[in-house]
Scaffold this motif. Structure first.
Motif, PDB file in Angstrom:
ATOM      1  N   UNK A   1     -28.830 -20.015 -35.045  1.00 58.01           N
ATOM      2  CA  UNK A   1     -28.908 -19.409 -36.369  1.00 58.01           C
ATOM      3  C   UNK A   1     -30.132 -19.935 -37.131  1.00 58.01           C
ATOM      4  N   UNK A   2     -30.311 -21.233 -37.133  1.00 59.95           N
ATOM      5  CA  UNK A   2     -31.441 -21.848 -37.852  1.00 59.95           C
ATOM      6  C   UNK A   2     -32.786 -21.446 -37.246  1.00 59.95           C
ATOM      7  N   UNK A   3     -32.828 -21.184 -35.948  1.00 59.54           N
ATOM      8  CA  UNK A   3     -34.071 -20.839 -35.263  1.00 59.54           C
ATOM      9  C   UNK A   3     -34.443 -19.355 -35.373  1.00 59.54           C
ATOM     10  N   UNK A   4     -33.539 -18.530 -35.885  1.00 59.17           N
ATOM     11  CA  UNK A   4     -33.812 -17.094 -35.970  1.00 59.17           C
ATOM     12  C   UNK A   4     -34.946 -16.833 -36.957  1.00 59.17           C
TER      13      UNK A   4
ATOM     14  N   UNK B   1     -30.634  -8.740 -39.834  1.00 61.65           N
ATOM     15  CA  UNK B   1     -30.544  -8.852 -38.385  1.00 61.65           C
ATOM     16  C   UNK B   1     -30.669 -10.247 -37.807  1.00 61.65           C
ATOM     17  N   UNK B   2     -30.769 -11.271 -38.646  1.00 57.18           N
ATOM     18  CA  UNK B   2     -30.922 -12.635 -38.144  1.00 57.18           C
ATOM     19  C   UNK B   2     -29.787 -13.093 -37.251  1.00 57.18           C
ATOM     20  N   UNK B   3     -28.600 -12.671 -37.550  1.00 59.81           N
ATOM     21  CA  UNK B   3     -27.469 -13.103 -36.730  1.00 59.81           C
ATOM     22  C   UNK B   3     -27.434 -12.400 -35.382  1.00 59.81           C
ATOM     23  N   UNK B   4     -28.070 -11.233 -35.266  1.00 55.46           N
ATOM     24  CA  UNK B   4     -28.064 -10.522 -33.987  1.00 55.46           C
ATOM     25  C   UNK B   4     -28.807 -11.314 -32.917  1.00 55.46           C
TER      26      UNK B   4
ATOM     27  N   UNK C   1     -28.791 -15.077 -28.226  1.00 57.08           N
ATOM     28  CA  UNK C   1     -29.111 -16.391 -27.661  1.00 57.08           C
ATOM     29  C   UNK C   1     -27.852 -17.157 -27.292  1.00 57.08           C
ATOM     30  N   UNK C   2     -26.831 -17.046 -28.105  1.00 55.99           N
ATOM     31  CA  UNK C   2     -25.580 -17.769 -27.875  1.00 55.99           C
ATOM     32  C   UNK C   2     -24.830 -17.235 -26.654  1.00 55.99           C
ATOM     33  N   UNK C   3     -24.664 -15.916 -26.582  1.00 53.96           N
ATOM     34  CA  UNK C   3     -23.883 -15.336 -25.496  1.00 53.96           C
ATOM     35  C   UNK C   3     -24.671 -15.206 -24.199  1.00 53.96           C
ATOM     36  N   UNK C   4     -25.978 -15.018 -24.268  1.00 51.69           N
ATOM     37  CA  UNK C   4     -26.795 -14.952 -23.067  1.00 51.69           C
ATOM     38  C   UNK C   4     -27.292 -13.556 -22.742  1.00 51.69           C
TER      39      UNK C   4
END
Length: 73
Positions: free
Chosen positions: A11-14, A50-53, A58-61
């Protein structure tokens, strides 16, 4: 214990703006960690810029399909 693969770090890196409360992340980790690295479709309603997308991708792969729905163009 922090890990570079923690959801909050993605999240912080988005590079896109998103609004999430810090206390959401442990709940997200608890609910969604079992889906990491699996072929899933994840739909988020209310994505703002769209930052969370990118965070979810990245989280799910790479096998995850991430869909965002936003009312405000």
């Amino acid at each position: 214990m922090s890990n570079n693969n923690d959801l909050i770090n993605f999240f912080k890196d988005s590079k896109y703006y998103s609004l999430k409360y810090k206390n959401y992340f442990p709940i997200y980790e608890k609910l969604f960690s079992r889906f990491r690295g699996k072929k899933i479709t994840f739909v988020e309603i209310g994505v703002l810029s769209g930052g969370s997308l990118s965070m979810w991708k990245n989280y799910f792969g790479d096998d995850a399909r991430i869909i965002g729905v936003e009312l405000n163009p």
